[in-house]
Design a protein around this motif. Structure first.
Motif, PDB file in Angstrom:
ATOM      1  N   LYS A 193       5.873  -0.790   3.299  1.00 41.87           N
ATOM      2  CA  LYS A 193       7.331  -0.767   3.399  1.00 41.87           C
ATOM      3  C   LYS A 193       7.698   0.505   4.150  1.00 41.87           C
ATOM      4  N   VAL A 194       8.228   0.326   5.358  1.00 47.46           N
ATOM      5  CA  VAL A 194       8.623   1.441   6.201  1.00 47.46           C
ATOM      6  C   VAL A 194      10.128   1.371   6.401  1.00 47.46           C
ATOM      7  N   ASP A 195      10.822   2.437   6.004  1.00 46.77           N
ATOM      8  CA  ASP A 195      12.276   2.426   5.971  1.00 46.77           C
ATOM      9  C   ASP A 195      12.694   1.234   5.099  1.00 46.77           C
ATOM     10  N   ILE A 220      -3.960   4.569  12.654  1.00 48.65           N
ATOM     11  CA  ILE A 220      -4.275   4.844  11.249  1.00 48.65           C
ATOM     12  C   ILE A 220      -4.908   3.626  10.584  1.00 48.65           C
ATOM     13  N   VAL A 221      -4.283   2.464  10.738  1.00 48.77           N
ATOM     14  CA  VAL A 221      -4.801   1.257  10.090  1.00 48.77           C
ATOM     15  C   VAL A 221      -6.189   0.913  10.633  1.00 48.77           C
ATOM     16  N   PHE A 222      -6.376   1.061  11.945  1.00 47.62           N
ATOM     17  CA  PHE A 222      -7.676   0.774  12.556  1.00 47.62           C
ATOM     18  C   PHE A 222      -8.763   1.690  12.020  1.00 47.62           C
ATOM     19  N   LEU A 223      -8.496   2.992  11.981  1.00 43.97           N
ATOM     20  CA  LEU A 223      -9.529   3.952  11.604  1.00 43.97           C
ATOM     21  C   LEU A 223      -9.829   3.964  10.112  1.00 43.97           C
ATOM     22  N   LEU A 224      -8.905   3.526   9.290  1.00 44.32           N
ATOM     23  CA  LEU A 224      -9.152   3.507   7.844  1.00 44.32           C
ATOM     24  C   LEU A 224      -9.997   2.320   7.405  1.00 44.32           C
ATOM     25  N   SER A 225     -10.138   1.324   8.261  1.00 47.63           N
ATOM     26  CA  SER A 225     -10.856   0.114   7.879  1.00 47.63           C
ATOM     27  C   SER A 225     -12.013  -0.162   8.827  1.00 47.63           C
ATOM     28  N   ASP A 226     -13.133  -0.636   8.261  1.00 48.51           N
ATOM     29  CA  ASP A 226     -14.274  -1.045   9.083  1.00 48.51           C
ATOM     30  C   ASP A 226     -14.341  -2.569   9.207  1.00 48.51           C
ATOM     31  N   GLU A 227     -13.350  -3.254   8.659  1.00 46.09           N
ATOM     32  CA  GLU A 227     -13.336  -4.716   8.710  1.00 46.09           C
ATOM     33  C   GLU A 227     -12.969  -5.208  10.111  1.00 46.09           C
ATOM     34  N   ASN A 254       0.868  -1.173   0.000  1.00 44.90           N
ATOM     35  CA  ASN A 254       0.000   0.000   0.000  1.00 44.90           C
ATOM     36  C   ASN A 254       0.910   1.229   0.000  1.00 44.90           C
ATOM     37  N   LYS A 255       1.040   1.856  -1.166  1.00 41.42           N
ATOM     38  CA  LYS A 255       2.012   2.937  -1.317  1.00 41.42           C
ATOM     39  C   LYS A 255       1.624   4.184  -0.538  1.00 41.42           C
ATOM     40  N   GLU A 256       0.333   4.500  -0.505  1.00 38.05           N
ATOM     41  CA  GLU A 256      -0.100   5.703   0.213  1.00 38.05           C
ATOM     42  C   GLU A 256       0.196   5.575   1.704  1.00 38.05           C
ATOM     43  N   LEU A 257      -0.173   4.429   2.277  1.00 42.75           N
ATOM     44  CA  LEU A 257       0.093   4.227   3.704  1.00 42.75           C
ATOM     45  C   LEU A 257       1.590   4.137   3.978  1.00 42.75           C
ATOM     46  N   SER A 258       2.322   3.530   3.072  1.00 45.37           N
ATOM     47  CA  SER A 258       3.781   3.456   3.224  1.00 45.37           C
ATOM     48  C   SER A 258       4.380   4.854   3.280  1.00 45.37           C
ATOM     49  N   ASN A 259       3.894   5.754   2.411  1.00 44.77           N
ATOM     50  CA  ASN A 259       4.405   7.128   2.402  1.00 44.77           C
ATOM     51  C   ASN A 259       4.130   7.841   3.722  1.00 44.77           C
ATOM     52  N   VAL A 260       2.907   7.688   4.242  1.00 40.62           N
ATOM     53  CA  VAL A 260       2.550   8.328   5.512  1.00 40.62           C
ATOM     54  C   VAL A 260       3.400   7.764   6.644  1.00 40.62           C
ATOM     55  N   MET A 261       3.557   6.450   6.660  1.00 35.81           N
ATOM     56  CA  MET A 261       4.308   5.814   7.749  1.00 35.81           C
ATOM     57  C   MET A 261       5.798   6.131   7.669  1.00 35.81           C
ATOM     58  N   ASN A 262       6.309   6.312   6.463  1.00 34.79           N
ATOM     59  CA  ASN A 262       7.707   6.731   6.328  1.00 34.79           C
ATOM     60  C   ASN A 262       7.903   8.169   6.795  1.00 34.79           C
TER      61      ASN A 262
END
Length: 290
Positions: A258-260, A243-250, A8-16
């Motif tokens: 990919k972080v660092d 972030i992961v919790f709030l973005l998903s309702d599953e 997930n490139k968008e989340l990877s960018n935020v987490m980086n």
């Protein structure tokens, strides 16, 4: 976002971005040293016996003065003795413990890591811009008590499970995905590190890795595979899992990021409006494989 096969490139960018902002991350080889030793063996389901491939503790050194002097760590450590270990035993929260919860949230909300997470969640419509409302949202996610064992009272919360650890009927060990708690429990001889878990023979971790898959026992109960960040700040972990919790309702979310240099799956289980559990699952620690 129930399940992600690719990165997930968008989340990877935020987490980086949060990774770069994590000025409270401890430096391997300087602020702490770990001793990985041997590769952990197989543990059959339900067993509390494991071959010990590590005679020495995982942490050979941690700068305790730095750990206790940094604001977010100091407030975090105060929370670790606030819980009943066993599920089925209702938690009794004192006024002092309520204050400790609030002081911890206040401390992490001041950090650039949490400010970054908050901005992102506001941009996705998953949080209000008002910080007081965001704090209430975080409190409900992490500290609101719920029933993990239906036979007892309100016996658990996301923070206890993820960062402290708990037991089920005194026979099964759950949670404890945090390196600070691991280290402190290891110092008390409550945790016995058994060895690292590698994906395959080509994927062996090293002492500088900030994400590890481990095998250990806690008060005699085996964790066949436990994964956690090493050296990162409490605010980084709270921000990432939030972030992961709030973005998903599953009910269960697996997202690959990919972080660092680390390729991992962030796993989050939902318990109503609260976190059931959350942890990183290392895919590879070899940068050449990414």
């Amino acid at each position: 976002m129930a399940r992600s096969q690719g990165i997930n490139k968008e989340l990877s960018n935020v987490m980086n971005e949060m990774w770069k902002l994590d000025v409270n991350r401890m430096r391997p080889g300087i602020d702490y040293k770990i001793n990985l030793q041997g590769k952990a063996g197989f543990v059959s389901e339900g067993s509390n016996h494991a071959r010990d491939s590590a005679r020495a503790p995982l942490f050979s050194y941690v700068n305790d003065d730095k750990l206790k002097s940094m604001d977010t760590y100091a407030h975090f450590i105060k929370l670790l003795d606030n819980y009943e270990t066993s599920t089925g035993v209702a938690e009794q929260v004192t006024k002092e413990e309520l204050q400790e919860n609030n002081l911890f949230l206040d401390a992490i909300l001041k950090t650039e890591v949490m400010k970054c997470a908050h901005r992102y969640l506001v941009s996705k419509g998953r949080a209000q811009s008002d910080q007081a409302q965001f704090k209430r949202q975080l409190y409900d996610m992490w500290f609101k008590l719920y029933h993990r064992d239906r036979n007892g009272g309100e016996d658990s919360c996301g923070f206890e499970h993820v960062f402290v650890g708990e037991t089920k009927y005194g026979k099964e060990f759950m949670g404890l995905h945090n390196w600070v708690q691991f280290y402190l429990q290891e110092k008390l001889s409550h945790v016995d590190y058994k060895g690292y878990k590698a994906r395959d023979k080509k994927d062996t971790p090293d002492e500088d890795d900030h994400v590890l898959n481990l095998q250990f026992s806690w008060n005699g109960l085996i964790k066949p595979v436990g994964s956690c960040f090493i050296g990162v700040s409490p605010e980084f972990e709270v921000a990432l899992f939030t972030i992961v919790f709030l973005l998903s309702d599953e009910r269960v979310t697996n997202v690959t990021v990919k972080v660092d240099e680390y390729l991992m799956v962030i796993v989050v289980y939902r318990h109503g409006r609260s976190i059931g559990t959350s942890y990183p699952k290392m895919i590879s620690s070899n940068n050449r494989d990414l």
